[in-house]
Motif scaffolding. Sequence first.
Motif, PDB file in Angstrom:
ATOM      1  N   ALA A   1       0.828  -1.209   0.000  1.00 39.05           N
ATOM      2  CA  ALA A   1       0.000   0.000   0.000  1.00 39.05           C
ATOM      3  C   ALA A   1       0.860   1.255   0.000  1.00 39.05           C
ATOM      4  O   ALA A   1       0.509   2.265  -0.618  1.00 39.05           O
ATOM      5  N   ARG A   2       1.985   1.206   0.696  1.00 41.23           N
ATOM      6  CA  ARG A   2       2.885   2.360   0.720  1.00 41.23           C
ATOM      7  C   ARG A   2       3.623   2.500  -0.598  1.00 41.23           C
ATOM      8  O   ARG A   2       3.859   3.615  -1.070  1.00 41.23           O
ATOM      9  N   ILE A   3       4.002   1.375  -1.206  1.00 42.78           N
ATOM     10  CA  ILE A   3       4.681   1.432  -2.501  1.00 42.78           C
ATOM     11  C   ILE A   3       3.789   2.077  -3.556  1.00 42.78           C
ATOM     12  O   ILE A   3       4.246   2.845  -4.410  1.00 42.78           O
ATOM     13  N   ASP A   4       2.497   1.783  -3.492  1.00 40.30           N
ATOM     14  CA  ASP A   4       1.558   2.384  -4.439  1.00 40.30           C
ATOM     15  C   ASP A   4       1.565   3.905  -4.357  1.00 40.30           C
ATOM     16  O   ASP A   4       1.231   4.592  -5.334  1.00 40.30           O
ATOM     17  N   ASP A   5       1.936   4.442  -3.190  1.00 40.85           N
ATOM     18  CA  ASP A   5       1.947   5.893  -3.001  1.00 40.85           C
ATOM     19  C   ASP A   5       3.116   6.572  -3.706  1.00 40.85           C
ATOM     20  O   ASP A   5       3.153   7.801  -3.805  1.00 40.85           O
ATOM     21  N   LEU A   6       4.087   5.781  -4.174  1.00 42.07           N
ATOM     22  CA  LEU A   6       5.253   6.379  -4.827  1.00 42.07           C
ATOM     23  C   LEU A   6       4.903   7.032  -6.159  1.00 42.07           C
ATOM     24  O   LEU A   6       5.522   8.028  -6.556  1.00 42.07           O
TER      25      LEU A   6
END
Length: 479
Positions: A277-282
């Motif tokens: 989910a955090r990687i998607d924020d990149l």
Amino acid sequence: MDGPVPELTEHAAACAARLRDADRVLLASHIDADGLTSAGIASTALERADIPFETVFCRQLDEAAVADIAATDYDTVLFTDFGSGQLDIVAEREAAGDFHPVIADHHQPAEGVETDHHLNPLRFGLNGASELSGAGAAYVLARALEPDAGDNRDLAALAVVGAVGDMQDTNGELRGANAGIVDEGVAAGVVEEGTDLRIYGRQTRALPKLLQYATDVRIPGISNNEAGAIEFLTELDVPCRDDDGEWKRWVDLTGGERQTLASALIRRAIASGVPAARIDDLVGTTYVLSREQEGTELRDVSEFSTLLNATARYDRADVGLAVCLGERDAALDRARRLLRNHRKNLSNGLQWVKEHGVRVEDNLQWFDAGDEIRETIVGIVAGMAVGTDATRSGIPVLAFADTEEGEVKVSSRGSYVMVRDGLDLSAVMREASRSVGGDGGGHDVAAGATIPKGKVEAFIAEADRIVGEQLGDADGDGD
């Protein structure tokens, strides 16, 4: 003219008509990025409509500030990015005949009172914390103020800066009524919407600094690690330095080079165990201002909003407004100097919180910075502290700082998860502050107040009780 936000069109027209009927207008606005862009939009629209006006800024619209406004000889006052939360105070002055208010705001309105010309998305079923900013409300009013031969759609650029400055793109893009304003900005040729790396500093920071300071998504070995960032870039098959050996910026790379770097960064994040989910924020939706010079703070809306925050919060609202109005010489130079100082103060403030920690109550956590952190930026520092080791997850953060007037400024920050569970920091700040002789308001996810000196403990006790009731923990057991 349907306007960018159809729900507000009719009432915006009525507010615009009231302004046109005025001999002259006092424009009063808030001092953050949303407030400055609101003032920039409103002042440009008033000027184009040939309505004489004067502009003033207030850190907080309390009884004293409204009294000062009432003491002027203006019959009509336009409030932008505040006024709703203080509607009871404003309405009293209106009833006394001191002035007629026109309000373009998006904060939670005070209950039990109303005025005729109150343009607020919350009154029309829209979320003022996530769907329309103060600058957005000012933009809707500006579109209603258009002269017959005019077109204020170019002001959408400032409205987008205000919305992003108000953190309304938290979920990756601007939504709701904000999206309609983006569409108008794109059509007017002043806004570009695209998909890119969502890291602050794409226009101005050298690549190693861009990655080192990209801490919203923490990548082990790169975030907060200059040597690690340089090593990562050196191993890529991307020319990250120019012909003179200087590090390039993100904006200097070709589309293909950006894709290569972003893909490598995502692979590194996956390998380092960063949650999906955090990687998607990149990577996500980004907004740039088409008419601004590439490679400057003004090209990227996030950097523009940060530049504005560095002006009025240091008592130079005139500088921020000048930049909003197109000044690109002395005012921009001054804003950049203020920005350097702002960044230093934010870094020092966050370090202070990490060193001193927070105190945890049943339903909230807090820190009192006294005079160690400037009252105009303590809310930003509190927001930066959320998600770090300095704070606990799941409960809101309250920050206190002394004011020059001998009072105490309170800033609060929550999360949209907490809001879904029932948190409304606007009500918390308003009710808790008034219980100790102060006043406050704002949004459900972020709000502020001013209280008398010596009332911090009493305020915390009342705020903790209210938050507990909102989150279903009225018995105070902290579960």
